[in-house]
Design an enzyme around this catalytic site. Structure first.
Site, PDB file in Angstrom:
ATOM      1  N   GLY A   1       0.799  -1.205  -0.119  1.00 46.54           N
ATOM      2  CA  GLY A   1      -0.035  -0.009   0.076  1.00 46.54           C
ATOM      3  C   GLY A   1       0.778   1.164   0.110  1.00 46.54           C
ATOM      4  O   GLY A   1       1.908   1.292   0.849  1.00 46.54           O
TER       5      GLY A   1
ATOM      6  N   ARG B   1       1.124  -5.196  -5.362  1.00 47.98           N
ATOM      7  CA  ARG B   1       1.079  -6.369  -4.351  1.00 47.98           C
ATOM      8  C   ARG B   1       1.374  -7.648  -5.371  1.00 47.98           C
ATOM      9  O   ARG B   1       0.305  -7.903  -5.901  1.00 47.98           O
ATOM     10  CB  ARG B   1       0.013  -6.531  -3.441  1.00 47.98           C
ATOM     11  CG  ARG B   1      -0.538  -5.170  -2.519  1.00 47.98           C
ATOM     12  CD  ARG B   1      -1.438  -5.540  -1.683  1.00 47.98           C
ATOM     13  NE  ARG B   1      -2.144  -4.380  -0.967  1.00 47.98           N
ATOM     14  CZ  ARG B   1      -1.725  -3.744   0.033  1.00 47.98           C
ATOM     15  NH1 ARG B   1      -0.853  -4.124   0.797  1.00 47.98           N
ATOM     16  NH2 ARG B   1      -2.665  -2.645   0.538  1.00 47.98           N
TER      17      ARG B   1
ATOM     18  N   ASP C   1      -0.345   2.138   8.448  1.00 51.19           N
ATOM     19  CA  ASP C   1      -0.951   1.536   9.461  1.00 51.19           C
ATOM     20  C   ASP C   1      -0.051   1.515  10.841  1.00 51.19           C
ATOM     21  O   ASP C   1      -0.439   1.152  11.995  1.00 51.19           O
ATOM     22  CB  ASP C   1      -0.664   0.057   9.041  1.00 51.19           C
ATOM     23  CG  ASP C   1      -2.084  -0.253   8.212  1.00 51.19           C
ATOM     24  OD1 ASP C   1      -2.919   0.655   7.811  1.00 51.19           O
ATOM     25  OD2 ASP C   1      -1.978  -1.335   7.578  1.00 51.19           O
TER      26      ASP C   1
END
Ligand code: F6P
Length: 326
Positions: A14, A75, A131
């Site tokens: 990401g 990814r 995150d």
């Protein structure tokens, strides 16, 4: 004295605000030390497919303030296979690349570790993910921006929530990590925060709502991390409404809004520092480590630990958030 001549840098997983600032720092530091630096586009997938281009100082001008990643990202499923990694290795050899800097999260570091077990090309990793769930650094590149974006969005929601006396459930990102939710919740004075790491109960929330109503305390905001065990904001709002219909409930999912945008000064500084340190680390012969900043100092964590050790919001912070919301 370092004998290193050619390095490569890529972003993977990401995207996160600040990745461009990190890239700029890598290229500028490498150029200063007369190293050739190559950009690998689209992460591991681009490595496999040979999307590799030499970068100069000028190529990274005017990118520091931009969100996303100039190198693009992906990814890659193919890199998870031995054949995929063999193709990637062939491409690195073809370009004479001797070492790599990987900017990304857990999946990125896992790929780097597996690759370096199979091939003799040193990797260092920079923690780039909104995150903040990487062991070995207090903060990851992009987290501060994501939280600021979420806080700004929630402040706006609060204005309308207050005006109508509605209860809003706002979902923020973090499939496995509650950092964004916790920091956004504290920063906006949320009544309750649902985290993936916590076993929050809807019944408990309803009790809290009832108590607040009795005291005429305004309670109009619940922050939900997308990975909470009760489901996302939509599911939780529905469960609450089924059992307690006093409030009119609304749901907002901030989604990818919080992953884009211009990085904050903190993210730019962290990214610049770590990008600089990554080149120095490779020149010093370091390999298979993730860089981070712990208590203000640059820290090196073996990929194995960065991947396998978990980093979770502190219990004391969660408790503090609960107390401040009473
Ligand atoms: O890891 C960063 C992150 O933004 C998570 O917070 C979120 O769960 C996930 O990526 C979303 O991934 P994608 O953009 O691939 O849907």
């Amino acid at each position: 004295m370092s004998t290193l001549k050619k390095i490569a840098v890529f972003t993977s997983g990401g995207d996160a605000p600040g990745m461009n600032a990190a890239l700029r720092a890598v290229v500028r530091t490498a150029s200063f030390h007369n190293l050739d630096v190559y950009g690998i586009y689209r992460g591991y997938q681009g490595m496999i497919e040979g999307e590799i281009k030499k970068l100069s100082r000028g190529d990274v001008a005017n990118i520091m303030q931009r969100g996303g990643t100039m190198l693009k990202t992906a990814r890659s499923m193919e890199f998870m296979t031995k054949e995929g990694r063999k193709k990637a290795h062939d491409q690195l050899q073809k370009h004479g690349i001797e070492a790599c800097i990987a900017i990304g999260g857990n999946g990125t570091f896992t790929g780097a570790q597996v690759f370096s077990e199979e091939y003799d090309i040193p990797f260092v990793g920079l923690p780039g993910t909104i995150d903040n769930d990487i062991y070995g650094t207090d903060f990851t590149i992009g987290f501060d921006t994501a939280v600021n974006t979420a806080v700004e969005a929630v402040d706006r929601i609060r204005d309308t929530a207050d005006s109508h006396n509605r209860l809003f459930f706002v979902e923020v990102m973090g499939r496995h990590s509650g950092y964004i939710a916790l920091h956004t919740g504290i920063g906006t004075g949320a009544g309750s925060i649902f985290l993936p790491e916590e076993d929050n109960s809807v019944e408990q929330l309803i009790k809290q709502l009832q108590k607040s109503a009795k005291r005429r305390k305004l309670f109009n905001l619940v922050i939900v991390a997308e990975g909470n065990q009760n489901g996302g904001a939509m599911e939780i709002a529905q469960k609450v409404t089924e059992k307690y219909s006093e409030y009119e409930t609304k749901v907002t999912i901030i989604g990818h809004l919080q992953r884009g945008g211009s990085p904050t000064a903190n993210d730019r500084l962290l990214a610049s520092r770590l990008g600089y340190e990554a080149v120095v680390a490779l020149m010093d012969g370091k390999q298979d480590v993730a860089l981070g900043v712990v208590h203000g100092e640059t820290a090196f964590t073996p990929f194995h630990d960065a991947i396998t050790k978990s980093k979770q919001p502190k219990e004391s912070m969660i408790r503090m958030a609960e107390i401040l919301a009473l």
